[in-house]
Design a protein around this motif. Structure first.
Motif, PDB file in Angstrom:
ATOM      1  N   ASN A  90       0.818  -1.212   0.000  1.00  0.00           N
ATOM      2  CA  ASN A  90       0.000   0.000   0.000  1.00  0.00           C
ATOM      3  C   ASN A  90       0.851   1.261   0.000  1.00  0.00           C
ATOM      4  O   ASN A  90       0.484   2.270  -0.578  1.00  0.00           O
ATOM      5  CB  ASN A  90      -0.928   0.011   1.216  1.00  0.00           C
ATOM      6  N   GLN A  92       3.807   1.656  -1.392  1.00  0.00           N
ATOM      7  CA  GLN A  92       4.286   1.876  -2.769  1.00  0.00           C
ATOM      8  C   GLN A  92       3.185   2.490  -3.614  1.00  0.00           C
ATOM      9  O   GLN A  92       3.414   3.422  -4.373  1.00  0.00           O
ATOM     10  CB  GLN A  92       4.757   0.553  -3.390  1.00  0.00           C
ATOM     11  N   SER A  93       1.977   1.963  -3.458  1.00  0.00           N
ATOM     12  CA  SER A  93       0.862   2.419  -4.267  1.00  0.00           C
ATOM     13  C   SER A  93       0.524   3.883  -3.972  1.00  0.00           C
ATOM     14  O   SER A  93       0.458   4.711  -4.879  1.00  0.00           O
ATOM     15  CB  SER A  93      -0.345   1.518  -4.015  1.00  0.00           C
ATOM     16  N   SER A  96       3.712   6.314  -4.689  1.00  0.00           N
ATOM     17  CA  SER A  96       4.116   6.531  -6.080  1.00  0.00           C
ATOM     18  C   SER A  96       3.184   7.572  -6.702  1.00  0.00           C
ATOM     19  O   SER A  96       3.599   8.385  -7.533  1.00  0.00           O
ATOM     20  CB  SER A  96       4.085   5.208  -6.866  1.00  0.00           C
ATOM     21  N   GLN A  97       1.913   7.568  -6.257  1.00  0.00           N
ATOM     22  CA  GLN A  97       0.983   8.590  -6.737  1.00  0.00           C
ATOM     23  C   GLN A  97       1.343   9.961  -6.154  1.00  0.00           C
ATOM     24  O   GLN A  97       1.306  10.977  -6.847  1.00  0.00           O
ATOM     25  CB  GLN A  97      -0.453   8.214  -6.375  1.00  0.00           C
TER      26      GLN A  97
END
Lengths: 233, 258
Positions: A90, A92-93, A96-97
């Motif tokens: 989560n 990373q997700s 990254s945004q």
């Protein structure tokens, strides 16, 4: 650190975002956020200094549902450095945004637990290299803890029903010490009078200030008198 | 060595937590006679459901030799609830910069007769330094800790005397209990470290410990059993038999871990 007094805003509305901006400015941080769910009304309180386009993106994509700085930090008693969350998928997700929006991934979340077991989450971040960030965090961590609890208490008592439930309960020792402060005694004097250490006086006064939601001891004396907890001398 | 277990890493160190609950049962129920709830030889109460942080002490063989439980004083904690006797019914201190430490104990049996020969005083010092250093990293300035008079004496003797107490010393089971105040200062940490000759970092890095726990499994495999597996391997006629041998060996390893 200068804190904005959240108790007595002229229009009766507290400027929580202004408070967050103030924290950022005085501590050298880039962004700050606060989120909690009210234990009684279930109302979600969320304030942030993040730019609007990120706020909109975050809400549109329901990122709060997977944001580990909320979900994981809520279960810790100690501040959670975001570096500790990096391994989760989560993280990373979400980050990254955030990266695409030019937002930093170095930060820390301070979990606050209130008397009803409710949790408030105060997050701050700054775009710094790891060692620079760790240095800053170490310097300001005590300030962050105090700000987090202050803000959380302010948000929780912003609903009338909680104000009455959270009437400050001072111990006899706390009242005794505050009464001596009202009489103009120094902390050292009070320690001598009551035969307790200076540190004990300090710790009780700190607790009293926080319970009375006061930024200074003078303010605590004022509130203590107005609530009838101590008598004017 | 000190390990901090919280809600974020408790899944990794479940077996250590389990051992800690058993130590708490031996100490608080058997030895001190406190009215605590024991289930299956483990002492667990409602505050363990509040995601506290545990400061756990481990010996070289990774046995739990001491522990303490930390909670924020801004939220539900023991002094505001079950230990109200100590505070004579008075409301507790509440501060962003103060944590409460409860269930503070060391394993007398293991430390007395254990092979390491570490004394109870030394273990208490290390555990205390663990609590103070962990709290300090979190910006905490004071700890209020519920202890018994014996622990209080150990603290005083090891240059770690509480600077004050809140409430009163009250009878609880076979012993008494009191709430002591300790500031998380660099000076106090230095004093206790000097007294117990503790140098360097006492915290075990999490990933290293996870590796050590796996390594701990290996020696349990007896020589006979290892020989058997070696024979099976060399006499295996195809990959399927080899894989089965490997799987059995693995399964046995996993079993002995728990």
């Amino acid at each position: 650190m200068e804190l904005i007094d959240l108790a007595d805003m002229p229009n009766g509305k507290s400027d929580f975002v202004g408070h967050l901006r103030n924290v950022c400015e005085s501590l050298g941080l880039e962004y700050a956020s606060y989120a909690s769910t009210h234990p009684l009304s279930g109302t979600v309180h969320a304030f942030t200094t993040y730019p609007d386009r990120w706020k909109n993106h975050y809400m549109e994509h329901g990122l709060h549902l997977q944001d580990p700085t909320l979900e994981k930090a809520a279960r810790s008693i100690a501040p959670v450095d975001w570096g500790r969350l990096e391994r989760s998928a989560n993280f990373q997700s979400v980050f990254s945004q955030a990266y695409d929006f030019g937002l930093p991934d170095t930060g820390v979340t301070i979990p606050v637990r209130g008397p009803f077991g409710e949790v408030g989450l105060f997050s701050v971040s700054a775009p710094l290299p790891t060692d620079g960030w760790q240095k800053l965090r170490t310097q300001i961590i005590g300030n962050l803890q105090s700000s987090a609890v202050y803000l959380h208490d302010a948000v929780m008592t912003s609903e009338t029903v909680m104000k009455s439930l959270r009437f400050p309960h001072l111990s006899s020792r706390e009242k005794e010490i505050l009464q001596w402060v009202a009489a103009g005694k120094s902390q050292q004097d009070i320690g001598d009078i009551l035969s307790i250490s200076l540190r004990t006086v300090e710790v009780h006064l700190r607790s009293t200030r926080e319970k009375l939601f006061a930024l200074t001891t003078a303010q605590a004396v004022g509130r203590g008198i107005s609530l009838g907890l101590i008598t004017p001398s | 060595m000190i390990l901090v277990i919280d809600a974020l890493n408790r899944d990794t160190f479940g077996s250590i937590l389990d051992e800690m609950y058993q130590l708490r049962a031996r100490v608080f129920s058997d030895r001190m006679g406190w009215d605590v709830k024991i289930t299956n030889g483990r002492e667990i109460d409602e505050f363990d459901d509040q995601n506290p942080a545990y400061v756990v002490q481990l010996d070289e063989d990774l046995n739990v030799t001491g522990c303490a439980r930390l909670l924020q004083t801004t939220g539900p904690h023991m002094l505001s609830d079950v230990f109200s006797d100590i505070l004579c019914g008075e409301p507790p201190l509440r501060s962003a910069l103060m944590w409460e430490s409860t269930r503070f104990c060391v394993d007398h049996d293991r430390l007395d007769h254990g092979k390491g020969g570490k004394s109870i005083a030394h273990a208490t010092c290390e555990l205390m330094v663990g609590i103070l250093e962990y709290a300090r990293t979190a910006g905490i300035e004071d700890i209020v800790t519920v202890i018994d008079p014996i622990m209080n004496r150990i603290l005083k003797r090891s240059d770690n005397a509480p600077y004050d107490y809140v409430g009163e010393t009250v009878g609880m089971g076979k012993v008494k209990a009191m709430a002591a105040l300790l500031e998380c200062s660099e000076e106090r940490i230095k004093r206790v470290r000097a007294f117990a000759s503790i140098t360097g970092n006492i915290f075990i890095p999490e990933n290293e410990l996870a590796e050590m726990m796996t390594a701990k499994v290996r020696p349990i495999m007896t020589t006979d059993l290892q020989d058997y597996f070696d024979d099976q391997f060399s006499s295996a006629t195809n990959e399927r038999e080899k894989a089965a041998t490997r799987a059995l060996q693995q399964a046995l390893g996993d079993v002995s871990l728990h």
